[in-house]
Design an enzyme around this catalytic site. Structure first.
Site, PDB file in Angstrom:
ATOM      1  N   HIS A  88       4.217  32.065  79.959  1.00  0.00           N
ATOM      2  CA  HIS A  88       3.031  32.802  80.401  1.00  0.00           C
ATOM      3  C   HIS A  88       2.924  32.739  81.913  1.00  0.00           C
ATOM      4  O   HIS A  88       3.353  31.762  82.553  1.00  0.00           O
ATOM      5  CB  HIS A  88       1.753  32.275  79.744  1.00  0.00           C
ATOM      6  CG  HIS A  88       1.456  30.823  79.989  1.00  0.00           C
ATOM      7  ND1 HIS A  88       0.752  30.376  81.095  1.00  0.00           N
ATOM      8  CD2 HIS A  88       1.751  29.705  79.272  1.00  0.00           C
ATOM      9  CE1 HIS A  88       0.619  29.060  81.041  1.00  0.00           C
ATOM     10  NE2 HIS A  88       1.224  28.618  79.956  1.00  0.00           N
ATOM     11  N   ASP A  90      -0.011  33.097  83.752  1.00  0.00           N
ATOM     12  CA  ASP A  90      -1.282  32.627  84.301  1.00  0.00           C
ATOM     13  C   ASP A  90      -1.309  31.107  84.396  1.00  0.00           C
ATOM     14  O   ASP A  90      -0.555  30.404  83.708  1.00  0.00           O
ATOM     15  CB  ASP A  90      -2.464  33.132  83.470  1.00  0.00           C
ATOM     16  CG  ASP A  90      -2.387  32.719  82.002  1.00  0.00           C
ATOM     17  OD1 ASP A  90      -1.273  32.653  81.446  1.00  0.00           O
ATOM     18  OD2 ASP A  90      -3.452  32.458  81.391  1.00  0.00           O
ATOM     19  N   ASP A 119       2.905  23.723  84.324  1.00  0.00           N
ATOM     20  CA  ASP A 119       2.362  24.632  83.303  1.00  0.00           C
ATOM     21  C   ASP A 119       2.110  26.004  83.893  1.00  0.00           C
ATOM     22  O   ASP A 119       1.005  26.297  84.324  1.00  0.00           O
ATOM     23  CB  ASP A 119       1.071  24.023  82.745  1.00  0.00           C
ATOM     24  CG  ASP A 119       0.524  24.780  81.559  1.00  0.00           C
ATOM     25  OD1 ASP A 119       1.245  25.622  80.993  1.00  0.00           O
ATOM     26  OD2 ASP A 119      -0.642  24.534  81.199  1.00  0.00           O
ATOM     27  N   GLU A 153      -2.678  33.377  78.587  1.00  0.00           N
ATOM     28  CA  GLU A 153      -2.483  32.279  77.646  1.00  0.00           C
ATOM     29  C   GLU A 153      -3.546  31.203  77.815  1.00  0.00           C
ATOM     30  O   GLU A 153      -3.939  30.554  76.849  1.00  0.00           O
ATOM     31  CB  GLU A 153      -1.081  31.680  77.833  1.00  0.00           C
ATOM     32  CG  GLU A 153      -0.650  30.704  76.733  1.00  0.00           C
ATOM     33  CD  GLU A 153      -1.054  29.260  76.982  1.00  0.00           C
ATOM     34  OE1 GLU A 153      -0.923  28.435  76.052  1.00  0.00           O
ATOM     35  OE2 GLU A 153      -1.518  28.935  78.106  1.00  0.00           O
ATOM     36  N   GLU A 154      -4.017  31.028  79.055  1.00  0.00           N
ATOM     37  CA  GLU A 154      -4.966  29.960  79.341  1.00  0.00           C
ATOM     38  C   GLU A 154      -6.403  30.304  78.969  1.00  0.00           C
ATOM     39  O   GLU A 154      -7.305  29.484  79.160  1.00  0.00           O
ATOM     40  CB  GLU A 154      -4.902  29.585  80.825  1.00  0.00           C
ATOM     41  CG  GLU A 154      -3.541  29.067  81.295  1.00  0.00           C
ATOM     42  CD  GLU A 154      -3.208  27.678  80.778  1.00  0.00           C
ATOM     43  OE1 GLU A 154      -3.973  27.166  79.937  1.00  0.00           O
ATOM     44  OE2 GLU A 154      -2.186  27.124  81.196  1.00  0.00           O
ATOM     45  N   GLU A 184       6.867  25.626  77.458  1.00  0.00           N
ATOM     46  CA  GLU A 184       5.732  24.812  77.880  1.00  0.00           C
ATOM     47  C   GLU A 184       6.209  23.383  78.159  1.00  0.00           C
ATOM     48  O   GLU A 184       7.245  22.942  77.647  1.00  0.00           O
ATOM     49  CB  GLU A 184       4.667  24.794  76.785  1.00  0.00           C
ATOM     50  CG  GLU A 184       3.982  26.124  76.536  1.00  0.00           C
ATOM     51  CD  GLU A 184       2.763  26.342  77.434  1.00  0.00           C
ATOM     52  OE1 GLU A 184       2.614  25.593  78.425  1.00  0.00           O
ATOM     53  OE2 GLU A 184       1.987  27.256  77.130  1.00  0.00           O
TER      54      GLU A 184
END
Length: 404
Positions: A88, A90, A119, A153-154, A184
């Site tokens: 992801h 973001d 992350d 995603e966050e 991840e």
């Protein structure tokens, strides 16, 4: 199925992974701040798209919302099922407490600092460099390799939801993947099971009255306390029966709002709840069971109304420990990076659950950096040698050396 790349050839490609190349790309991605909430992923995706194109990958971006593009970068291969890498673009907001610029990446003591280093922009850099190395080697792949990079995603998972909906509705159907690797941060542990998550909103209506005569009303806050008691009891029941890699589902009451004043019987109250899901559980099922427990307890009577709604869901997933994806990942880490990777479970949630549940693709989580000691924290960092180790393992997996 075309023959997989010879192990010695794949090993030579992996050994050629360049530390400076990975670190440089990771720095560029970190500098392209993409905090969420905020909907600011576009700059980071442009950097990622350019890096993929420079390495000869086929790149497609699709706006999920204005200025919020998903990206799919493909390294073409044969007609066999392919390999998907999932990430992801973001990051969570930088927040307070930093001793350095969160979006001014720097390397110190062998670690790369910056928001998203762990992350998960470091993981994205490792994937792109691995795919570029395979492309540059000019080998014939049994099937394609895709990098799927989603937005949001966050927060609310708009990106992965849009991706899944889009490929399921495609005229030719969804792409065929033999496996999916979510990059991840796992400290390069091979995570084969991942809990999901859902957020529930419980709205409770009551009847307002003067606090001097509370019997004339129906107190929504009192009713909320009873609902929270049911939630606590269910949490204790689940955790008492915890077992396996993931333990159990959990409840957490994160926020409660209600009432209008001390001398008024509260006519409304809202509870915001996090419920971690075990593989195979659904948010709708959890909601229905809670609503049924509320009815059986008689909480929604005497002027009290209760509604339970699902605000967000991320499904969990589990892949058998003897699946070839798992054994291949462990072997790739050992052969490519000299790392003995443990097999474990993840109590967090990630977008991989959508790929596993909705597309039926065997999925693991495997990436550089630490979830518990670095992700979402001030002065977030990742060891540069972990980025290199991840890229080497991804290269071996991408070459198909271990797959049947």
């Amino acid at each position: 199925m075309p023959e997989a790349t010879r192990p010695d050839t794949a090993a030579a490609i992996a050994a050629g992974i360049d530390e400076a190349e990975i670190a440089g790309l990771a720095c560029d991605l970190i500098a392209a701040a993409s905090e969420n909430p905020g909907g600011t992923e576009a700059h980071a995706v442009r950097v990622l798209a350019a890096a993929c194109a420079e390495r000869g990958l086929d790149v497609k971006t699709t706006d999920v919302a204005p200025g919020r593009p998903n990206l799919v970068a493909r390294l073409p291969g044969g007609d066999s099922a392919g390999l998907a890498f999932l990430g992801h673009s973001d990051v969570v907001p930088a927040g307070p407490g930093w001793t350095r610029d969160p979006f001014g990446p720097e390397i110190s003591g062998g670690r790369l600092y910056g928001r998203g280093s762990t992350d998960m922009k470091g993981g994205l850099a490792s994937i792109v460099v691995a795919m570029g190395a395979i492309k540059n080697a000019g080998i014939e792949l049994p099937g394609p390799i895709d990098l799927i990079c989603t937005v949001d995603e966050e927060d609310a998972d708009l990106g992965v939801r849009a991706y899944v909906e889009g490929v399921l509705a495609a005229p030719d159907g969804p792409p065929s993947y033999a496996a999916c690797i979510v990059a991840e941060p796992t400290d390069l542990e091979t995570v084969i099971a991942c809990r999901g998550a859902c957020n529930l909103v419980i709205d409770i209506g009551g009847v307002a009255a003067h606090a001097g005569r509370p019997q004339d009303g129906a107190n929504a806050i009192d009713a909320a306390a009873k609902v929270i008691g049911l939630i606590r009891d269910d949490h204790e029941r689940m955790t008492a029966a915890a077992s396996g890699l993931l333990g159990s589902g959990t409840w957490n009451v994160g926020r409660i709002d209600g009432g209008h004043g001390t001398s008024i019987v509260a006519d409304s109250c809202t509870i915001h709840v996090d419920r971690r899901l075990m593989p195979g559980e659904s948010a709708d099922g959890v909601r229905d069971r809670l609503a049924d427990a509320i009815r059986q307890a008689g909480i929604d009577t005497g002027g009290i109304t209760v509604t339970v709604d699902v605000e967000m869901e991320m499904p969990g997933f589990s892949t058998p420990p003897d699946h070839h994806l798992v054994t291949s990942a462990v072997a790739a880490l050992a052969d490519g990076a000299g790392i003995t990777s443990e097999i474990g479970g993840w109590t967090a949630a990630c977008d991989g659950g959508f790929i596993a549940r909705d597309l039926g693709v065997p999925t693991i989580v495997l990436g550089p950096g630490g979830l518990n000691d670095q992700a979402h924290q001030p002065d977030e960092s990742v060891a540069v040698d972990e980025l290199v180790s991840a890229a080497r393992a991804y290269t071996l997996l991408g070459c198909g050396t271990y797959f049947p």
